[in-house]
Enzyme design. Structure first.
Site, short mmCIF file in Angstrom:
data_model
loop_
_atom_site.label_atom_id
_atom_site.label_comp_id
_atom_site.label_asym_id
_atom_site.label_seq_id
_atom_site.Cartn_x
_atom_site.Cartn_y
_atom_site.Cartn_z
N CYS A 24 0.83 -1.20 0.00
CA CYS A 24 0.00 0.00 0.00
C CYS A 24 0.86 1.25 0.00
O CYS A 24 1.83 1.35 0.76
CB CYS A 24 -0.91 -0.01 1.23
SG CYS A 24 -1.99 1.42 1.35
N CYS A 29 -0.93 5.26 7.38
CA CYS A 29 -2.26 4.78 7.76
C CYS A 29 -2.12 3.79 8.91
O CYS A 29 -1.25 2.92 8.90
CB CYS A 29 -2.93 4.12 6.56
SG CYS A 29 -4.49 3.33 6.96
N CYS A 50 -2.58 -0.93 9.20
CA CYS A 50 -1.62 -2.05 9.10
C CYS A 50 -0.34 -1.70 9.87
O CYS A 50 0.09 -0.56 9.88
CB CYS A 50 -1.26 -2.33 7.65
SG CYS A 50 -2.64 -2.85 6.61
N PHE A 56 -21.65 -16.35 24.22
CA PHE A 56 -21.32 -15.13 23.49
C PHE A 56 -21.58 -15.39 22.00
O PHE A 56 -20.74 -15.16 21.15
CB PHE A 56 -19.87 -14.71 23.72
CG PHE A 56 -19.48 -14.58 25.17
CD1 PHE A 56 -19.73 -13.41 25.88
CD2 PHE A 56 -18.87 -15.63 25.83
CE1 PHE A 56 -19.39 -13.30 27.22
CE2 PHE A 56 -18.52 -15.54 27.16
CZ PHE A 56 -18.77 -14.37 27.87
N ASP A 111 -16.87 -17.55 22.88
CA ASP A 111 -16.21 -16.58 22.01
C ASP A 111 -16.44 -15.18 22.57
O ASP A 111 -17.24 -14.40 22.05
CB ASP A 111 -16.78 -16.70 20.59
CG ASP A 111 -16.15 -15.71 19.61
OD1 ASP A 111 -15.07 -15.17 19.91
OD2 ASP A 111 -16.76 -15.47 18.54
N CYS A 161 -9.94 -13.34 20.28
CA CYS A 161 -9.32 -12.32 19.46
C CYS A 161 -8.24 -11.57 20.24
O CYS A 161 -7.76 -10.54 19.79
CB CYS A 161 -10.37 -11.34 18.92
SG CYS A 161 -11.28 -10.47 20.22
#
Length: 402
Positions: free
Chosen positions: A53, A59, A62, A266, A332, A358
């Site tokens: 990119c 940005c 990432c 969840f 989760d 996560c």
């Protein structure tokens, strides 16, 4: 005096670390860094890649575009394993890496100053807005909306003001939510309606002081989950990519095996409950009332064995008694993890517990609770759907020892 050091590992946020402990942003393992000049000069090694990119690294979307795919998947795996004691788990599956241009949801910001409109993402840790011309993460269907959206917002946003943009690619097209964009008056309504028609949006909603109003719904936005078309609320939570969701669902299915009675904690809209209900009876529990209500409706219509329960599992986790008879439990939770529910599971007799996470740090805490309660962590599935990011996900299988 020479001061050239090799990068020997990456930190949790992706910075390179030298053998003497110095942190170097945008460096890969195998790079060498010349500290005799300022700023230090990175000499790329075999794991370094040219960023995909033109906006990288300004940005904030990432952090790791300077790694090639092999180096990035090693980072993902190390990011997970470093939070676990040595020897856990017995089996580690390959990293499921989502491809470029597969992201199906995004939140952007718009700002108009001096008659110029910027539309994009903030730099990491700042309020500086990076105006993006292209994003190699976003699905082409989302990218196709950005240019006409830029023209619309330039005409509808006042100078000095900003707007929020939430885009979701559904199975029926793009679902768009605009914040701080007026839909008052005939001219505004016509402009927004014309935009929705011209860009073939599935739905266009606006958010203001009074809440969210759907202005145009040309098609009901849905996503297929376990063979069931699930109608989506405005700006729903979805896994970031279809590929990532498919990898998570496949891992959960493999982890529960042939269990015939499963609790999905969840559960949200049914990402796991609906696929699991194809061959098992599922108790689906979540604090998000609209989500579990929607799940209950679609499950009944599809004649699926899903029993839904609206419950705050942080304040009232399912107890060992309530878990009795479950052959497997899937949980989760959000990024904070589920410490209270993990403790209840650790005290239960459920034979298989499947954790979806996560956040490696909160997962490590919850995993330790389960292991101290008599479970063994015997399989791990790493999932990297937030490509080029330090954000990683996983599925882990715990089995109670006899």
């Amino acid at each position: 005096m020479s001061d050239i050091q090799a990068i020997v590992q990456l930190a949790a946020r992706g910075d390179g670390i030298t053998a003497d402990g110095r942190y170097v942003p945008l460096a890969a393992v195998g790079d060498s860094v010349d500290f005799t000049v300022q700023p230090p000069q990175i000499r790329p090694g075999p794991n370094h890649a040219a960023p995909a990119c033109t906006h990288y690294p300004a940005c904030g979307g990432c952090q790791l575009q300077h790694l090639n795919d092999d180096a990035y998947t090693r980072f993902v795996l190390d990011r997970l394993l470093r939070v676990l004691p040595a020897g856990w788990p017995a089996q580690v599956h390959p990293v499921a890496l989502s491809p470029p241009r597969s992201r199906r949801r995004a939140s952007l910001k718009a700002l108009k100053r001096g008659g110029k409109l910027s539309l994009g993402f903030h730099s990491e840790g700042t309020h500086a807005l990076v105006d993006i011309a292209d994003c190699p993460l976003l699905a082409p269907e989302l990218m196709a909306v950005l240019a006409p959206l830029r023209r619309l917002l330039k005409s509808r946003v006042r100078d000095g003001q900003g707007a929020g943009v939430a885009m979701t690619l559904t199975d029926d097209g793009v679902d768009l939510l605009l914040a701080n964009v007026s839909a008052e008056g005939l001219a505004a309504i016509e402009a927004l309606t014309d935009f929705a028609n011209a860009t073939d949006l599935a739905r266009l909603s606006v958010e203001g002081p009074g809440g969210i109003d759907t202005l145009v719904e040309r098609r009901q936005p849905t996503v297929l989950m376990g063979g069931v078309a699930v109608p989506l609320p405005v700006a729903p939570f979805l896994q970031a990519t279809r590929e990532g969701e498919a990898a998570l669902v496949a891992a959960v299915r493999a982890a529960v095996g042939d269990a015939g009675k499963i609790a999905d904690l969840f559960c949200g809209l049914g990402t796991f409950a609906l696929p699991l209900s194809q061959r098992a009876a599922v108790l689906a529990v979540d604090a998000a009332g609209p989500a579990v209500m929607a799940l209950g409706v679609v499950a009944r219509r599809a004649d699926r064995r899903v029993d839904v329960q609206h419950r705050d599992l942080f304040r009232r986790p399912l107890t060992p008694g309530e878990l009795a008879g479950m052959q497997a439990v899937v949980f989760d939770p959000p990024r904070a993890g589920a410490e209270a529910q993990a403790r209840a599971l650790a005290a239960s007799n459920v034979p298989v517990v499947v954790a979806v996470s996560c956040n490696p740090n909160s997962f490590g805490r919850d995993a330790k609770i389960l292991v101290e309660g008599g479970y063994t962590l015997n399989a791990l599935w790493p999932v990297a759907q937030f490509r080029w990011s330090s954000h990683v996900e996983l599925v882990a299988r715990f089995e109670r020892q006899p």
